[in-house]
Design an enzyme around this catalytic site. Structure first.
Site, PDB file in Angstrom:
ATOM      1  N   GLU A  82     -10.024   1.609  -5.590  1.00 56.19           N
ATOM      2  CA  GLU A  82     -10.930   1.906  -4.481  1.00 56.19           C
ATOM      3  C   GLU A  82     -10.658   3.310  -3.938  1.00 56.19           C
ATOM      4  O   GLU A  82      -9.501   3.689  -3.741  1.00 56.19           O
ATOM      5  CB  GLU A  82     -10.748   0.879  -3.359  1.00 56.19           C
ATOM      6  CG  GLU A  82     -11.077  -0.545  -3.795  1.00 56.19           C
ATOM      7  CD  GLU A  82     -11.152  -1.539  -2.634  1.00 56.19           C
ATOM      8  OE1 GLU A  82     -11.831  -2.551  -2.791  1.00 56.19           O
ATOM      9  OE2 GLU A  82     -10.532  -1.293  -1.575  1.00 56.19           O
ATOM     10  N   GLU A 123      -2.308   7.640   7.885  1.00 56.96           N
ATOM     11  CA  GLU A 123      -3.050   8.633   7.101  1.00 56.96           C
ATOM     12  C   GLU A 123      -4.204   9.206   7.909  1.00 56.96           C
ATOM     13  O   GLU A 123      -4.580   8.676   8.952  1.00 56.96           O
ATOM     14  CB  GLU A 123      -3.504   8.068   5.745  1.00 56.96           C
ATOM     15  CG  GLU A 123      -4.420   6.898   5.795  1.00 56.96           C
ATOM     16  CD  GLU A 123      -4.664   6.264   4.422  1.00 56.96           C
ATOM     17  OE1 GLU A 123      -3.836   6.386   3.501  1.00 56.96           O
ATOM     18  OE2 GLU A 123      -5.716   5.627   4.260  1.00 56.96           O
ATOM     19  N   LYS A 129       0.812  -1.223   0.000  1.00 56.03           N
ATOM     20  CA  LYS A 129       0.000   0.000   0.000  1.00 56.03           C
ATOM     21  C   LYS A 129       0.840   1.265   0.000  1.00 56.03           C
ATOM     22  O   LYS A 129       0.375   2.311  -0.449  1.00 56.03           O
ATOM     23  CB  LYS A 129      -0.968  -0.012   1.176  1.00 56.03           C
ATOM     24  CG  LYS A 129      -2.012  -1.094   1.008  1.00 56.03           C
ATOM     25  CD  LYS A 129      -3.083  -0.984   2.036  1.00 56.03           C
ATOM     26  CE  LYS A 129      -4.011  -2.157   1.891  1.00 56.03           C
ATOM     27  NZ  LYS A 129      -5.154  -2.062   2.761  1.00 56.03           N
ATOM     28  N   LYS A 157      -1.904   2.021   9.306  1.00 56.63           N
ATOM     29  CA  LYS A 157      -2.279   0.918   8.414  1.00 56.63           C
ATOM     30  C   LYS A 157      -1.075   0.094   7.969  1.00 56.63           C
ATOM     31  O   LYS A 157       0.001   0.641   7.738  1.00 56.63           O
ATOM     32  CB  LYS A 157      -2.978   1.478   7.172  1.00 56.63           C
ATOM     33  CG  LYS A 157      -4.288   2.184   7.481  1.00 56.63           C
ATOM     34  CD  LYS A 157      -4.865   2.871   6.258  1.00 56.63           C
ATOM     35  CE  LYS A 157      -5.386   1.895   5.232  1.00 56.63           C
ATOM     36  NZ  LYS A 157      -6.165   2.595   4.168  1.00 56.63           N
ATOM     37  N   HIS A 192     -15.192  -4.175   8.124  1.00 58.57           N
ATOM     38  CA  HIS A 192     -14.479  -3.845   6.884  1.00 58.57           C
ATOM     39  C   HIS A 192     -14.736  -4.845   5.756  1.00 58.57           C
ATOM     40  O   HIS A 192     -14.024  -4.870   4.766  1.00 58.57           O
ATOM     41  CB  HIS A 192     -12.964  -3.717   7.108  1.00 58.57           C
ATOM     42  CG  HIS A 192     -12.593  -2.683   8.126  1.00 58.57           C
ATOM     43  ND1 HIS A 192     -12.903  -1.350   7.978  1.00 58.57           N
ATOM     44  CD2 HIS A 192     -11.953  -2.788   9.313  1.00 58.57           C
ATOM     45  CE1 HIS A 192     -12.458  -0.688   9.034  1.00 58.57           C
ATOM     46  NE2 HIS A 192     -11.893  -1.526   9.855  1.00 58.57           N
ATOM     47  N   ARG A 211     -24.540 -10.131  -0.666  1.00 58.55           N
ATOM     48  CA  ARG A 211     -23.706 -11.307  -0.385  1.00 58.55           C
ATOM     49  C   ARG A 211     -24.439 -12.128   0.675  1.00 58.55           C
ATOM     50  O   ARG A 211     -24.686 -11.626   1.780  1.00 58.55           O
ATOM     51  CB  ARG A 211     -22.345 -10.889   0.162  1.00 58.55           C
ATOM     52  CG  ARG A 211     -21.552 -10.060  -0.811  1.00 58.55           C
ATOM     53  CD  ARG A 211     -20.139  -9.879  -0.289  1.00 58.55           C
ATOM     54  NE  ARG A 211     -19.400  -8.926  -1.101  1.00 58.55           N
ATOM     55  CZ  ARG A 211     -18.076  -8.807  -1.093  1.00 58.55           C
ATOM     56  NH1 ARG A 211     -17.363  -9.572  -0.304  1.00 58.55           N
ATOM     57  NH2 ARG A 211     -17.475  -7.921  -1.854  1.00 58.55           N
ATOM     58  N   ARG A 233      -7.294  -7.689  -9.599  1.00 56.57           N
ATOM     59  CA  ARG A 233      -7.972  -8.979  -9.864  1.00 56.57           C
ATOM     60  C   ARG A 233      -9.456  -8.725 -10.065  1.00 56.57           C
ATOM     61  O   ARG A 233      -9.929  -7.616  -9.847  1.00 56.57           O
ATOM     62  CB  ARG A 233      -7.779  -9.896  -8.662  1.00 56.57           C
ATOM     63  CG  ARG A 233      -8.261  -9.175  -7.390  1.00 56.57           C
ATOM     64  CD  ARG A 233      -8.362 -10.035  -6.190  1.00 56.57           C
ATOM     65  NE  ARG A 233      -8.541  -9.272  -4.974  1.00 56.57           N
ATOM     66  CZ  ARG A 233      -9.698  -8.800  -4.514  1.00 56.57           C
ATOM     67  NH1 ARG A 233     -10.814  -9.008  -5.195  1.00 56.57           N
ATOM     68  NH2 ARG A 233      -9.762  -8.125  -3.385  1.00 56.57           N
TER      69      ARG A 233
END
Ligand code: ADP
Length: 454
Positions: A275, A200, A116, A158, A235, A337, A291
């Site tokens: 995203e 962040e 990331k 993160k 999440h 889902r 992907r």
């Protein structure tokens, strides 16, 4: 075009890939663990190879066993689906080293986006707006405190190698920073064998909005619009829709174009998702998934593009064959889902399925590898089906979804269908007024309204 593709995955995505191959006249090889011998993808594929015991690390993550199965069956390409080895650059290297095609972007691109910290740097260089934060990894508590002051609290620590919502800790002030930093670092080390973390700004009420892109090897790239995936629990996405109720058509076009032109600048090819967090009219790059994603069908429903088919085509070296102006967005699509979980406690509920009846009718799609009598194993993800509906308007799609959820019969196991039924009748949700925290609050406040039928 490929003659034979090995599908290195299980469940609904293995079936999805098999279906695309079949429609293109490509033979398929299923691989499976001993726990999945009776799975639908194994029954439908032209050939099937058992690659190991139930534990994913010994089967679906067993690179050598998968490569051997591909060589043994003479496959010329491997489709990794999502999860498992789909974003593993070493596996993609191995596939290429054995003269087969890895269906996905080039290994160096997977590596760049898989970290990331490097992904965020690449995003900045290619013109994407990012969340303000540390310019790279943060090594000590003192450094973390310095960034906390500079960015302004609250901030989020993160993991660079993060995924699945792990290795993230929020610090609301300097006092919380030492703990947040140490906890995130430890969790990162334990989950990803890398303790690199970065910091962040923690956005407090953002939406999660992502853009689907597809690109060939010749610089042709299109975006297929956005998906609003703000409805999350721990999440993890629960329900997705497109278009996002938060955007107007100008914002929609702009973010699509920004994402596509950034990926073109990077030289990205294959399918991918960029995203973003979206707050107060502004987008911030979050991460890129190199992907196919679980929620890709909603983009297919509004554009008519078969994403997996085109992924196979561009991976085989074919040109995309269409441009942005050929993409026409029509109507509204929603995906639920459906997990084998208690809809109130979310405790997984594997077991034998009794009756299984899927809804049908106009513009209703169910992607699932389940059938009556199938035993849902306990060792994998608990998702048993994706219910996807399309309507000419958002309201039309909601009414259709309500009808389709009512028709769905799954006996023998508990599922999250009652949760979806509850969500889609809520006025706030119907007004499109939700952010990434909305669902968890909704669940805590509506426990009694979630009525289990089984
Ligand atoms: P993962 O790869 O583990 O899914 P992401 O970076 O995609 O991690 O973040 C997952 C989720 O965590 C996001 O959808 C959002 O809900 C939350 N999140 C991540 N970064 C931030 C941030 N800077 N501010 C607020 N929420 C965040």
């Amino acid at each position: 075009m490929f003659e034979k593709v090995l599908i290195a995955n299980r469940g609904e995505i293995a079936l999805r890939i098999h279906r695309a191959c079949r429609e293109m006249g490509i033979k398929t090889v299923a691989v499976h663990s001993t726990a999945d011998a009776d799975a639908m993808h194994v029954k439908l594929a032209d050939e099937a190879v058992c690659i190991g015991p139930a534990s994913a690390k010994d089967s679906y993550l067993n690179k050598a066993a998968i490569i051997s199965a591909a060589m043994m069956t003479g496959a010329d390409a491997i489709h990794p689906g999502y999860g498992f080895l789909s974003e593993n650059a070493d596996f993609a290297d191995m596939v290429e080293a054995h003269n087969m095609v890895f269906i996905g972007p080039k290994p160096h691109m997977i590596r760049l986006m898989g970290d990331k910290v490097t992904a965020k740097k690449a995003a900045i260089e290619s013109g994407l707006p990012v969340v303000p934060g540390s310019d790279g990894d943060v090594k000590t508590v003192d450094e973390a405190l310095m960034w906390g002051e500079k960015i302004g609290y609250p901030v989020i620590v993160k993991a660079a190698a993060g995924g699945g919502g792990k290795g993230m800790k929020v610090a609301h002030n300097a006092t919380e920073m030492a703990d947040a930093f140490t906890l995130a670092k430890n969790e990162a080390r334990n989950s990803f064998s890398s303790d690199v973390v970065y910091i962040e700004k923690y956005l407090q009420t953002p939406r999660h909005i992502e853009v689907q892109i597809i690109a060939d090897n010749y610089g042709n790239i299109v975006h297929l619009g956005e998906r609003d995936c703000s409805l999350q629990r721990n999440h993890q996405k629960v329900l997705e829709e497109t278009p996002s109720p938060a955007l107007n058509s100008k914002q929609r076009r702009e973010i699509g174009e920004i994402a596509a032109s950034a990926m073109k600048k990077l030289g990205y090819s294959n399918v991918g998702t960029i995203e973003f967090l979206y707050e107060n009219g502004r987008f911030y790059f979050l991460e890129m998934n190199t992907r196919v994603q679980v929620e890709h069908p909603i983009s297919e429903m509004v554009t008519g593009v078969d994403i997996v088919r085109d992924q196979l085509r561009v991976s085989a070296g074919a040109p995309l064959g269409y441009t942005q102006k050929d993409i026409v967005f029509a109507g509204h699509a929603i995906e639920c889902r459906i997990n084998a979980e208690n809809p109130k406690t979310f405790i997984p509920c594997p077991g034998k399925i009794g009756a299984w009846h899927t809804p049908g009718g106009l513009e209703v799609r169910v992607d699932s590898g389940m059938y009556a009598g199938y035993k849902v194993p306990s060792c994998y993800d608990s998702m048993v089906a994706k219910l996807i509906v399309h309507g000419r308007t958002r309201n039309g799609a909601m009414m259709r979804l309500r009808r389709a959820l009512e028709e769905f019969v799954i006996e023998g196991i508990s599922t999250t269908i009652p949760l979806h039924q509850c969500i889609i009748t809520n006025p706030e949700f119907l007004d499109g007024e939700y952010n990434i925290h909305w669902l968890e609050k909704f669940i805590s406040e509506h426990q009694d309204d979630i009525i289990e039928e089984n």
